[in-house]
Design a protein around this motif. Structure first.
Motif, PDB file in Angstrom:
ATOM      1  N   SER A  19      -7.807  -0.031  -5.704  1.00 50.84           N
ATOM      2  CA  SER A  19      -8.357  -0.814  -6.812  1.00 50.84           C
ATOM      3  C   SER A  19      -7.291  -1.566  -7.598  1.00 50.84           C
ATOM      4  O   SER A  19      -7.556  -2.652  -8.115  1.00 50.84           O
ATOM      5  N   SER A  20      -6.089  -1.013  -7.697  1.00 54.20           N
ATOM      6  CA  SER A  20      -5.059  -1.615  -8.544  1.00 54.20           C
ATOM      7  C   SER A  20      -4.046  -2.464  -7.776  1.00 54.20           C
ATOM      8  O   SER A  20      -3.408  -3.329  -8.371  1.00 54.20           O
ATOM      9  N   ILE A  21      -3.904  -2.215  -6.479  1.00 54.92           N
ATOM     10  CA  ILE A  21      -2.884  -2.940  -5.711  1.00 54.92           C
ATOM     11  C   ILE A  21      -3.509  -3.804  -4.618  1.00 54.92           C
ATOM     12  O   ILE A  21      -3.239  -5.008  -4.537  1.00 54.92           O
ATOM     13  N   MET A  22      -4.367  -3.203  -3.800  1.00 54.97           N
ATOM     14  CA  MET A  22      -4.867  -3.925  -2.636  1.00 54.97           C
ATOM     15  C   MET A  22      -5.945  -4.945  -2.984  1.00 54.97           C
ATOM     16  O   MET A  22      -5.911  -6.086  -2.520  1.00 54.97           O
ATOM     17  N   LEU A  23      -6.913  -4.553  -3.819  1.00 55.31           N
ATOM     18  CA  LEU A  23      -7.995  -5.478  -4.167  1.00 55.31           C
ATOM     19  C   LEU A  23      -7.493  -6.724  -4.907  1.00 55.31           C
ATOM     20  O   LEU A  23      -7.956  -7.834  -4.613  1.00 55.31           O
TER      21      LEU A  23
ATOM     22  N   LYS B  99       0.832  -1.200   0.000  1.00 61.78           N
ATOM     23  CA  LYS B  99       0.000   0.000   0.000  1.00 61.78           C
ATOM     24  C   LYS B  99       0.872   1.257   0.000  1.00 61.78           C
ATOM     25  O   LYS B  99       0.619   2.202  -0.772  1.00 61.78           O
ATOM     26  N   GLU B 100       1.887   1.285   0.829  1.00 60.30           N
ATOM     27  CA  GLU B 100       2.761   2.456   0.909  1.00 60.30           C
ATOM     28  C   GLU B 100       3.545   2.657  -0.380  1.00 60.30           C
ATOM     29  O   GLU B 100       3.821   3.801  -0.776  1.00 60.30           O
ATOM     30  N   ALA B 101       3.896   1.551  -1.048  1.00 62.94           N
ATOM     31  CA  ALA B 101       4.622   1.679  -2.323  1.00 62.94           C
ATOM     32  C   ALA B 101       3.748   2.345  -3.374  1.00 62.94           C
ATOM     33  O   ALA B 101       4.225   3.199  -4.141  1.00 62.94           O
ATOM     34  N   GLY B 102       2.472   1.982  -3.415  1.00 66.08           N
ATOM     35  CA  GLY B 102       1.566   2.619  -4.376  1.00 66.08           C
ATOM     36  C   GLY B 102       1.399   4.100  -4.111  1.00 66.08           C
ATOM     37  O   GLY B 102       1.415   4.915  -5.036  1.00 66.08           O
ATOM     38  N   LEU B 103       1.242   4.466  -2.832  1.00 72.21           N
ATOM     39  CA  LEU B 103       1.109   5.882  -2.494  1.00 72.21           C
ATOM     40  C   LEU B 103       2.399   6.644  -2.783  1.00 72.21           C
ATOM     41  O   LEU B 103       2.361   7.806  -3.209  1.00 72.21           O
ATOM     42  N   ALA B 104       3.550   5.994  -2.567  1.00 74.99           N
ATOM     43  CA  ALA B 104       4.832   6.645  -2.822  1.00 74.99           C
ATOM     44  C   ALA B 104       5.043   6.907  -4.313  1.00 74.99           C
ATOM     45  O   ALA B 104       5.760   7.848  -4.689  1.00 74.99           O
ATOM     46  N   LEU B 105       4.429   6.097  -5.162  1.00 76.75           N
ATOM     47  CA  LEU B 105       4.553   6.297  -6.598  1.00 76.75           C
ATOM     48  C   LEU B 105       3.629   7.397  -7.121  1.00 76.75           C
ATOM     49  O   LEU B 105       3.610   7.680  -8.319  1.00 76.75           O
TER      50      LEU B 105
END
Length: 295
Positions: free
Chosen positions: A179-183, A164-170
């Motif tokens: 929708s794209s990472i966690m689900l 989750k943190e990697a997606g927000l960092a990007l």
């Protein structure tokens, strides 16, 4: 008493309890299946009760159960996913959130007969749906929604925090991260829980006695007009499901071969619920391997 001796005794007691439980369940399932499968045939599965001289046949009841399952899950899945995502990712940790979680836990432990009475008062009487598939589907949504919410919330909370943190960092937005990472990561668990919830719907009877009704109109399977009372696709018609049919035929005892009909219908119901359970585990493993690229 020495530690090794106490450990052996504890292990023996635990293994004995496990073997006893397995033996009881296996004997119960074996008895019901052996007694019921001898009465199951293609004619039994596809014919209406009034079309067989002896009074057997579960075709309309089986169709009603499947149709009710589809209606219920079409309502439950979007609401459960949305509420689970909100509780996991958007709701703040405060007294209101804790109270909502408490309400969800209480609803999940409600007896189905209470949910049926609620559905009878609200959907059947207040909203004037009468005894219908839609009233039954809404009542079962109330019955199944807490489970779906908890499954979704726990699945999302089980996603590693680093992803989750990697997606927000990007630079991804919160919804895009969900929708794209966690689900996708939580999807196998959600699917497994959804299928298990569907199995609960298929075997439910008490809530449907007060909402879907205990009788069905004579269905015309050549009439696909959803507004016709004899159409199998009409969601506003009363419908007797397979579980309700088992209870009704045992309680009334009007059919000359009522025990055989009940035994065959029970075997069919057990097999379908078992298929839901085994299917959910198999599908969950397949999806997990696909998303994690494991063999």
């Amino acid at each position: 008493m020495k530690a090794k001796t106490a450990d052996r005794i504890a292990i023996s007691v635990i293994v004995g309890i496990a073997v006893l439980i397995i033996a009881v369940l296996a004997s119960l399932l074996g008895y019901l299946l052996i007694r019921g499968l001898s009465h199951v045939s293609w004619h039994f599965l596809t014919s209406a009760p009034e079309n067989i001289k002896a009074g057997g046949g579960i075709g309309p009841q089986l169709f009603n159960s499947l149709f009710l399952l589809v209606l219920t899950m079409l309502i439950t899945i979007p609401l459960g996913l949305g509420a689970g995502i909100y509780m996991s990712e958007y709701a703040k940790a405060n007294r209101l959130t804790n109270f909502i979680r408490l309400i969800v836990e209480v609803l999940s432990s409600f007896p189905s007969i209470v949910v049926g009475l609620f559905g009878f008062l609200v959907f059947v009487n207040l909203f004037e749906m009468k005894y219908s598939l839609m009233a039954g589907a809404l009542a079962l949504t109330v019955f199944n929604l807490p489970l779906m919410v908890r499954i979704t919330e726990q699945s999302l909370r089980g996603v590693p925090r680093e992803q989750k943190e990697a997606g927000l960092a990007l630079g991804l937005s919160k919804w895009k991260t969900i929708s794209s990472i966690m689900l996708p990561v939580a999807f196998p668990t959600i699917v497994t829980g959804t299928i298990l919830a569907a199995g609960r719907v298929f075997g439910e009877a008490a809530a449907l006695l007060f909402t879907a009704g205990m009788s069905s109109p004579r269905l015309d399977f050549t009439n696909w007009n959803p507004f016709s009372q004899t159409s199998p696709l009409n969601p506003m018609r009363p419908a007797e499901t397979l579980a309700v049919h088992i209870w009704k035929i045992n309680s009334e005892g009007l059919a000359p071969d009522a025990p055989e009909i009940a035994a065959g219908a029970s075997a069919v119901l057990i097999l379908i619920v078992l298929l839901f359970n085994f299917g959910s585990r198999w599908l969950g493993r397949v999806i997990y391997r696909k998303f994690t690229a494991t063999k």
